[in-house]
Design a protein around this motif. Structure first.
Motif, PDB file in Angstrom:
ATOM      1  N   ALA A 210       0.817  -1.225   0.000  1.00  0.00           N
ATOM      2  CA  ALA A 210       0.000   0.000   0.000  1.00  0.00           C
ATOM      3  C   ALA A 210       0.845   1.268   0.000  1.00  0.00           C
ATOM      4  CB  ALA A 210      -0.929   0.003   1.217  1.00  0.00           C
ATOM      5  N   LEU A 211       2.170   1.132   0.035  1.00  0.00           N
ATOM      6  CA  LEU A 211       3.037   2.305   0.004  1.00  0.00           C
ATOM      7  C   LEU A 211       2.928   3.026  -1.338  1.00  0.00           C
ATOM      8  CD1 LEU A 211       6.320   1.038   1.691  1.00  0.00           C
ATOM      9  CD2 LEU A 211       4.997   3.028   2.397  1.00  0.00           C
ATOM     10  N   ARG A 212       2.878   4.347  -1.276  1.00  0.00           N
ATOM     11  CA  ARG A 212       2.873   5.166  -2.496  1.00  0.00           C
ATOM     12  C   ARG A 212       4.258   5.771  -2.660  1.00  0.00           C
ATOM     13  NH1 ARG A 212      -3.032   7.932  -1.129  1.00  0.00           N
ATOM     14  NH2 ARG A 212      -4.249   6.026  -1.497  1.00  0.00           N
ATOM     15  N   ARG A 213       5.128   5.012  -3.288  1.00  0.00           N
ATOM     16  CA  ARG A 213       6.536   5.399  -3.373  1.00  0.00           C
ATOM     17  C   ARG A 213       6.750   6.598  -4.287  1.00  0.00           C
ATOM     18  NH1 ARG A 213       9.961   1.257  -1.429  1.00  0.00           N
ATOM     19  NH2 ARG A 213       8.814  -0.616  -0.792  1.00  0.00           N
ATOM     20  N   ASP A 214       5.902   6.769  -5.290  1.00  0.00           N
ATOM     21  CA  ASP A 214       6.096   7.859  -6.242  1.00  0.00           C
ATOM     22  C   ASP A 214       5.653   9.205  -5.689  1.00  0.00           C
ATOM     23  OD1 ASP A 214       7.109   6.077  -8.071  1.00  0.00           O
ATOM     24  OD2 ASP A 214       5.173   5.730  -9.044  1.00  0.00           O
ATOM     25  N   ASP A 215       4.676   9.182  -4.819  1.00  0.00           N
ATOM     26  CA  ASP A 215       4.160  10.437  -4.271  1.00  0.00           C
ATOM     27  C   ASP A 215       3.823  10.243  -2.787  1.00  0.00           C
ATOM     28  OD1 ASP A 215       3.266  13.039  -4.099  1.00  0.00           O
ATOM     29  OD2 ASP A 215       1.227  12.543  -4.786  1.00  0.00           O
ATOM     30  N   TYR A 223       9.142   6.520   6.583  1.00  0.00           N
ATOM     31  CA  TYR A 223       9.124   5.057   6.605  1.00  0.00           C
ATOM     32  C   TYR A 223       9.958   4.483   5.461  1.00  0.00           C
ATOM     33  CZ  TYR A 223       7.328   0.273   6.599  1.00  0.00           C
ATOM     34  OH  TYR A 223       7.215  -1.095   6.625  1.00  0.00           O
ATOM     35  N   LEU A 224       9.921   5.103   4.303  1.00  0.00           N
ATOM     36  CA  LEU A 224      10.750   4.643   3.195  1.00  0.00           C
ATOM     37  C   LEU A 224      12.235   4.743   3.532  1.00  0.00           C
ATOM     38  CD1 LEU A 224       8.723   6.178   0.230  1.00  0.00           C
ATOM     39  CD2 LEU A 224       9.080   3.737   0.668  1.00  0.00           C
ATOM     40  N   GLU A 229      17.259   1.817   5.035  1.00  0.00           N
ATOM     41  CA  GLU A 229      18.289   1.450   6.017  1.00  0.00           C
ATOM     42  C   GLU A 229      18.225  -0.039   6.334  1.00  0.00           C
ATOM     43  OE1 GLU A 229      19.724   2.666  10.553  1.00  0.00           O
ATOM     44  OE2 GLU A 229      18.070   3.724   9.590  1.00  0.00           O
ATOM     45  N   TRP A 230      17.012  -0.576   6.454  1.00  0.00           N
ATOM     46  CA  TRP A 230      16.830  -1.999   6.718  1.00  0.00           C
ATOM     47  C   TRP A 230      17.433  -2.835   5.584  1.00  0.00           C
ATOM     48  CZ3 TRP A 230      15.482  -5.874   9.856  1.00  0.00           C
ATOM     49  CH2 TRP A 230      14.966  -7.042   9.324  1.00  0.00           C
ATOM     50  N   ASP A 231      17.150  -2.463   4.351  1.00  0.00           N
ATOM     51  CA  ASP A 231      17.688  -3.203   3.216  1.00  0.00           C
ATOM     52  C   ASP A 231      19.208  -3.133   3.171  1.00  0.00           C
ATOM     53  OD1 ASP A 231      15.198  -3.997   2.347  1.00  0.00           O
ATOM     54  OD2 ASP A 231      14.990  -2.408   0.860  1.00  0.00           O
ATOM     55  N   LEU A 333      10.558  -2.276  12.028  1.00  0.00           N
ATOM     56  CA  LEU A 333      10.021  -1.306  11.084  1.00  0.00           C
ATOM     57  C   LEU A 333       8.655  -0.865  11.586  1.00  0.00           C
ATOM     58  CD1 LEU A 333      10.933  -3.212   7.796  1.00  0.00           C
ATOM     59  CD2 LEU A 333      11.927  -1.028   8.510  1.00  0.00           C
ATOM     60  N   ARG A 334       8.356   0.426  11.400  1.00  0.00           N
ATOM     61  CA  ARG A 334       7.121   0.993  11.967  1.00  0.00           C
ATOM     62  C   ARG A 334       6.387   1.794  10.887  1.00  0.00           C
ATOM     63  NH1 ARG A 334      11.415   1.682  14.660  1.00  0.00           N
ATOM     64  NH2 ARG A 334      11.615   3.877  14.087  1.00  0.00           N
ATOM     65  N   PRO A 335       5.558   1.127  10.089  1.00  0.00           N
ATOM     66  CA  PRO A 335       4.825   1.856   9.053  1.00  0.00           C
ATOM     67  C   PRO A 335       3.854   2.853   9.672  1.00  0.00           C
ATOM     68  CG  PRO A 335       3.990  -0.373   9.266  1.00  0.00           C
ATOM     69  CD  PRO A 335       5.221  -0.298  10.113  1.00  0.00           C
ATOM     70  N   PRO A 336       3.600   3.967   9.021  1.00  0.00           N
ATOM     71  CA  PRO A 336       2.674   4.967   9.576  1.00  0.00           C
ATOM     72  C   PRO A 336       1.228   4.514   9.459  1.00  0.00           C
ATOM     73  CG  PRO A 336       3.453   5.668   7.426  1.00  0.00           C
ATOM     74  CD  PRO A 336       4.221   4.420   7.764  1.00  0.00           C
ATOM     75  N   ARG A 337       0.407   5.109  10.286  1.00  0.00           N
ATOM     76  CA  ARG A 337      -1.010   4.735  10.311  1.00  0.00           C
ATOM     77  C   ARG A 337      -1.677   4.977   8.959  1.00  0.00           C
ATOM     78  NH1 ARG A 337      -5.294   5.682  15.219  1.00  0.00           N
ATOM     79  NH2 ARG A 337      -7.089   4.704  14.180  1.00  0.00           N
TER      80      ARG A 337
END
Length: 380
Positions: A210-215, A223-224, A229-231, A333-337
């Motif tokens: 569900a991440l919107r990496r482009d915008d 979070y990205l 950093e995790w990768d 990792l802590r994705p935002p709400r």
């Protein structure tokens, strides 16, 4: 599918063999740099192994687990092990607790009494749960050599069958972190009619699509950065376990010191306070269960299945089951709400915890139990 009572007992000869192997450990050279910067710290692991050999009381660990009612049942082609602890209250809610890697049902020995008998800890008996805590298929006491392997969706189906077909709970709640979160999320997606609600202490693997990496919105951008950093610094173990799980299984099944180092490094990296955040006896109970059952290799299969199989929640799918999340500050990792709500459309509970990390049930059992109670209270 008749369950049979189970008691954990490792033969004396296997305990003696372990001590002999620990005494004959061949130690690696310590890498230059700060301790833990290149992996498990040699001096610290040497101390842990010495204590495991001469100080740790496996029989006491067995007794802690055997204090809970345990069972095994033939289900899904395997002998599934689980704890089934009745709640002490007027109407206990059935709750499925699912552990992760490198965990086991030993993670839950402190939190289960808080959930099943809240009045004992100053709480309201109306918040009581009847807890069912399986050993994940391929882990610990849910394993026999040559048995079939499971990915998260298949494990979710297995646990749904345990709760409904074996134990007779038409509807139930579920809670999990790590792989337990994947299984809990898959339960909500695949069996929503059986679910009262789902509670997580990790969401990252469930909401990535569900991440919107482009915008990205600002919270996503942060979070990205976490993901990058995790990768870069932390993902190597998951790649190895997800692509070549059989190869490290040889070394870690043969060397108890190697097994201890492999698992303890994750406590150092993921717990809030490192290896000191969890009692050493609790960590060794977990490690020793992997050793005595020979299940470190099979435990890797969930990584392989995730890499090569279906997502626990398919990309683009949403889940309408009531959901809650306890966000521990040192979680991996802590994705935002805002991202989580794109997948879990009824995300009605979001608690930012004061302290704690990946091993929440071990590190902060009181805080996690309280948050589980708070989430499920309006759903009873």
């Amino acid at each position: 599918m008749a369950p049979e009572p189970f008691t954990l007992h490792v033969p004396d000869a296997e305990i003696a063999d372990l001590r002999d192997r620990l005494a004959r450990t061949r130690w690696p050279d310590a890498a230059p740099g700060e301790p833990w910067s290149a992996g498990a710290d040699v001096a610290w692991v040497q101390e842990l192994v010495a204590y495991w050999r001469d100080g740790f009381d496996w029989r006491a660990a067995e007794a802690r687990l055997n204090a809970f009612p345990q069972f095994k049942v033939p289900l899904g082609g395997i002998g599934l092990h689980y704890l089934h602890v009745p709640g002490q209250g007027p109407a206990p809610m059935p709750l499925l607790l699912s552990h992760g890697w490198p965990g086991s049902v030993f993670e839950f020995t402190d939190i289960i009494p808080r959930l099943t008998d809240p009045a004992r800890f100053g709480g309201d008996p109306a918040d009581a749960f009847t807890v069912v805590a399986p050993s994940l298929p391929g882990y610990g006491l849910s394993f026999a050599p040559g048995q079939r392997r499971f990915g998260p969706p298949e494990a979710a189906d297995l646990f749904a069958g345990l709760m409904t077909d074996v134990l007779g709970y038409r509807r139930f709640g579920a809670q999990g972190g790590d792989w337990g979160a994947f299984i809990t999320g898959s339960l909500a997606h695949r069996h929503p009619g059986r679910m009262i609600g789902v509670h997580f202490n990790l969401l990252s693997g469930l909401v990535g699509s569900a991440l919107r990496r482009d915008d990205p919105v600002p919270e996503e951008r942060e979070y990205l950065e976490q993901l990058a950093e995790w990768d870069r610094d932390s993902r190597a173990y998951a790649v190895l376990q997800g692509t070549r799980p059989q190869t490290p299984a040889f070394a870690l099944t043969d060397s108890p010191a190697g097994l201890a180092a492999w698992i303890a490094e994750k406590f150092q990296a993921w717990a809030d306070g490192g290896v000191d955040a969890v009692p050493r006896d609790a960590m060794l109970a977990d490690i020793a269960l992997y050793w005595f059952t020979g299940t470190i290799g099979p435990s890797f299969w969930l990584y392989y299945a995730r890499q090569h199989g279906a997502l626990p929640i398919p990309a683009g799918a949403t889940v309408g089951v009531p959901a809650g999340h306890a966000v521990f500050p040192r979680e991996i990792l802590r994705p935002p709400r805002v991202v989580a709500e794109r997948v879990f459309t009824d995300l009605r509970h979001w608690t930012v915890m004061e302290r704690g990390g990946h091993f929440a049930a071990l590190e902060q059992p009181e805080a996690l139990a309280r948050d589980i109670q708070d989430f499920f209270r309006p759903l009873r």
